[in-house]
Design an enzyme around this catalytic site. Structure first.
Site, PDB file in Angstrom:
ATOM      1  N   TRP A  81       0.824  -1.212   0.000  1.00  0.00           N
ATOM      2  CA  TRP A  81       0.000   0.000   0.000  1.00  0.00           C
ATOM      3  C   TRP A  81       0.854   1.256   0.000  1.00  0.00           C
ATOM      4  O   TRP A  81       0.505   2.251  -0.637  1.00  0.00           O
ATOM      5  CB  TRP A  81      -0.979  -0.028   1.173  1.00  0.00           C
ATOM      6  CG  TRP A  81      -1.889  -1.205   1.087  1.00  0.00           C
ATOM      7  CD1 TRP A  81      -1.918  -2.307   1.887  1.00  0.00           C
ATOM      8  CD2 TRP A  81      -2.904  -1.437   0.087  1.00  0.00           C
ATOM      9  NE1 TRP A  81      -2.878  -3.195   1.467  1.00  0.00           N
ATOM     10  CE2 TRP A  81      -3.491  -2.686   0.367  1.00  0.00           C
ATOM     11  CE3 TRP A  81      -3.355  -0.698  -1.004  1.00  0.00           C
ATOM     12  CZ2 TRP A  81      -4.517  -3.220  -0.418  1.00  0.00           C
ATOM     13  CZ3 TRP A  81      -4.375  -1.229  -1.779  1.00  0.00           C
ATOM     14  CH2 TRP A  81      -4.945  -2.471  -1.487  1.00  0.00           C
ATOM     15  N   ASP A  88      -1.208   6.728   6.278  1.00  0.00           N
ATOM     16  CA  ASP A  88      -2.315   5.835   5.967  1.00  0.00           C
ATOM     17  C   ASP A  88      -2.444   4.884   7.147  1.00  0.00           C
ATOM     18  O   ASP A  88      -1.588   4.036   7.367  1.00  0.00           O
ATOM     19  CB  ASP A  88      -2.015   5.083   4.674  1.00  0.00           C
ATOM     20  CG  ASP A  88      -3.074   4.041   4.328  1.00  0.00           C
ATOM     21  OD1 ASP A  88      -4.040   3.878   5.091  1.00  0.00           O
ATOM     22  OD2 ASP A  88      -2.921   3.383   3.274  1.00  0.00           O
ATOM     23  N   LYS A 128     -11.783  -1.740   7.870  1.00  0.00           N
ATOM     24  CA  LYS A 128     -10.955  -2.667   8.627  1.00  0.00           C
ATOM     25  C   LYS A 128     -11.153  -2.500  10.144  1.00  0.00           C
ATOM     26  O   LYS A 128     -11.448  -3.456  10.831  1.00  0.00           O
ATOM     27  CB  LYS A 128      -9.482  -2.474   8.254  1.00  0.00           C
ATOM     28  CG  LYS A 128      -9.204  -2.756   6.786  1.00  0.00           C
ATOM     29  CD  LYS A 128      -7.767  -2.449   6.423  1.00  0.00           C
ATOM     30  CE  LYS A 128      -7.513  -2.603   4.938  1.00  0.00           C
ATOM     31  NZ  LYS A 128      -7.617  -3.977   4.441  1.00  0.00           N
TER      32      LYS A 128
END
Length: 362
Positions: A103, A173, A197
């Site tokens: 990511w 992030d 999540k």
């Protein structure tokens, strides 16, 4: 009601049962309004109260004051990969990225389409088994910001403590571990997190942004990608993902009722230890992907002696009510996602299953 499984999926992921039950109670008639939150206008006083309460609860849990805003946006963390540099990476500037997994790689590649970037550190060699040490981080001269990914779902690594670069804006992030433990959120100029999540259902992205960053955000980009527009309009510039915001607020209230982030950290450490101790005590039958000093409490990645056993493991676990344990293809093996909403009972059930599976197949 059908018996619920232990859901170890990486995302969308398990949600707290009390949150789901409250949403169920309010599904058809939210607090006497005669309609569901899904049906009401985002301009109504009922929804604006939900929106405002969600922002207040997020700031309370993070210990932040009026110099921060919480925005509820759409497009997932993947849109933030572009939105951050579009707002803050000006011509002639450079943005620094610390690469710790897939990511963060994607975030850097997206930014590189929009301006100059610099890879300040990477642990790609060794297939992202660890978080880089502070000594390894080499910043460029006067970067516009430094970007990190706090937790890596695919590789099972997590920053144990966050770097501090002084006046250089730190952007993170935190999609997969936000609110899993106390941390100094005031170190960060901007935090973003896809909700699916650790915060709620998919559909909303939470952005925590410092006021001075809002004030220097670019104004010559498409309106929907401007942080200042969303802040000025209280996340209501266009129709928001209203039901997802409502669900996030229920999760935030649940977190407060559990005792906040300090209580959640202790719970998460105990849950993860049940599984990590089983891996470490297996004499090599199970092998963890992440180095011990970089292990995540949210995503536990491990291998078995061969792929046939891994397929059998996943199949038998599913039969016993434990789903979502297959690892990502770039790591292989197994991955147990033990987010805030995963119960200790679920982690204990997995640890017991792992021991029995090893006894039969070791």
């Amino acid at each position: 009601m059908t018996e619920r499984v232990f859901n170890f999926n990486a995302g969308p992921a398990t949600l707290p049962l009390p949150v789901l039950e409250e949403a169920q109670r309010e599904m058809l008639n939210y607090r006497g309004s005669g309609m569901s939150v899904m049906e009401m206008s985002h301009r109504s006083k009922e929804y604006e109260a939900i929106n405002n309460e969600a922002e207040a609860n997020m700031k309370e849990l993070l210990g932040l004051g009026d110099n921060y805003r919480v925005l509820f946006l759409q497009g997932g963390a993947s849109t933030q990969f572009a939105m951050v540099p579009m707002n803050f990476l000006q011509p002639g500037q450079r943005a620094d990225y610390i690469l710790t997994g897939s990511w963060s790689e994607k975030a850097q590649k997206e930014a590189a389409k929009l301006g100059q970037t610099h890879i300040a550190a990477t642990t790609q060699e060794g297939n992202y088994k660890r978080i880089p040490s502070l000594e390894e981080i080499q910043l460029s001269e006067s970067p516009a910001y430094v970007h990190i990914t706090s937790n890596n779902t695919i590789f099972g690594t997590q920053w144990q403590s966050f770097p501090d670069f002084g006046n250089i804006p730190l952007v993170a992030d935190m999609s997969s571990d936000i609110l899993c433990k106390p941390f100094d959120a005031s170190k960060f100029a901007l935090i973003y997190a896809g909700a699916q999540k650790n915060l709620g259902p998919s559909g909303v992205t939470v952005v925590v942004i410092r006021q001075d960053m809002i004030e220097k955000a670019a104004t010559n980009i498409p309106t929907m990608l401007r942080y200042d527009i969303h802040a000025k309009n209280n996340s209501l510039y266009n129709t928001p993902p209203s039901y997802s915001v409502y669900m996030v607020n229920l999760v935030l209230k649940w977190l407060k009722a559990q005792g906040g982030l300090a209580s959640m950290e202790q719970r998460n450490l105990e849950k993860a230890a049940l599984i990590y101790d089983t891996i470490d005590g297996s004499n090599g039958f199970y092998s963890g992907h992440a180095d011990k000093d970089s292990r995540s409490t949210m995503n536990i990645t491990f291998r078995l002696p061969n792929e046939d056993l891994e397929k059998t493991f996943a199949s038998e676990a599913t039969k016993q009510g434990m789903i979502g344990l297959k690892g990502h293809r770039s790591v292989g093996g197994m991955r147990a996602s033990t987010y805030n909403a995963m119960s200790r009972e679920g982690c204990q059930a997995l640890a017991d299953f792992m021991k029995e599976f090893m006894r039969k197949n070791g």
